[in-house]
Enzyme design. Structure first.
Site, PDB file in Angstrom:
ATOM      1  N   CYS A   2       9.747   2.211 -35.066  1.00 25.10           N
ATOM      2  CA  CYS A   2       8.706   2.303 -34.040  1.00 25.10           C
ATOM      3  C   CYS A   2       8.824   1.045 -33.206  1.00 25.10           C
ATOM      4  CB  CYS A   2       7.326   2.416 -34.668  1.00 25.10           C
ATOM      5  SG  CYS A   2       5.981   2.479 -33.458  1.00 25.10           S
ATOM      6  N   GLU A 102      10.414   7.262 -29.132  1.00 22.96           N
ATOM      7  CA  GLU A 102      11.690   7.129 -29.833  1.00 22.96           C
ATOM      8  C   GLU A 102      12.797   7.512 -28.854  1.00 22.96           C
ATOM      9  OE1 GLU A 102      12.273   5.691 -32.464  1.00 22.96           O
ATOM     10  OE2 GLU A 102      10.558   5.868 -33.810  1.00 22.96           O
TER      11      GLU A 102
END
Length: 228
Positions: A2, A102
């Site tokens: 993340c 992402e």
């Protein structure tokens, strides 16, 4: 992994959703939160207060802080990694969020950003750890990291890891539990069927870009149409 995320939910709605009664910070919509920036958190020692921490854990014992920030902590090694094991035992937090990015590697070498959200569009708590260290001016700086786990089937099409999203009924457990075995059982992939993934503009690649256009869906490239 993340590495960037969003928190666009109004502060009043955040306070209500997470049962918070006081705020030490004012939260504004943010569309491209990046490492080393201050982020909205709820600490285990102040479980009803909206607080702030630097994203990128700085363990109190670590003298050299010139290396890459510890923005993520793998769930599988929290008990053994010196940087995280004490925080896992005694210093846990929620990192408040309503979407995260992402990047998928393409065959041509480029990378396409995607945003992951809950299907209901609401905010959620990422499992986090925190630590604190004194600063030269006598104040104390708190910092945090986001715990990650294996990606669920939806996210696995883009990246092999994902942040640990706590189920609402388990959020308080993450702050209050003392048994490491019970804590570890919370660190699992969030149900794929409760999430949505969509491509966004590559403008999110630039940290200084921070506006609502970053979270708008864009048309998928031809090789991505099978993802949706």
């Amino acid at each position: 992994m993340c590495g960037r995320y969003t928190l666009t939910t109004p502060q009043e709605a955040l306070m209500t959703r997470f049962g918070l009664t006081t705020a030490q910070v004012a939260v504004r919509p943010r569309y491209n939160i990046a490492p080393t920036q201050p982020v909205a958190v709820v600490f285990d020692d102040a479980p009803t207060t909206l607080s702030s921490a630097r994203w990128g854990l700085l363990p109190a014992w670590q003298k050299d802080t010139s290396g890459p920030p510890l923005i993520n902590a793998r769930a599988e090694t929290l008990r053994t990694k010196p940087s995280f094991r004490e925080s896992f035992r005694r210093r846990r937090c929620w990192v408040l969020c309503d979407g995260f990015y992402e990047w998928r590697k393409n065959q041509d070498g480029t990378r396409t950003p995607f945003r992951a959200i809950l299907k209901d569009g609401g905010p959620f708590a990422l499992a986090g750890l925190w630590d604190e260290r004194p600063l030269p001016d006598g104040s104390v700086q708190r910092s945090c990291t986001v715990v990650t786990t294996q990606a669920n089937p939806l996210l696995a099409a883009v990246h092999e890891r994902m942040p640990v999203i706590l189920l609402p009924e388990e959020e308080r457990t993450w702050l209050e539990e003392t048994d490491p075995d019970r804590l570890e059982r919370l660190l699992r992939p969030y149900p794929a069927e409760a999430m949505q993934l969509y491509p966004v503009s590559r403008a999110v690649n630039v940290v200084t870009n921070d506006d609502a256009s970053l979270i708008a869906p864009v048309m998928p490239e031809p090789h991505q149409t099978g993802l949706f």
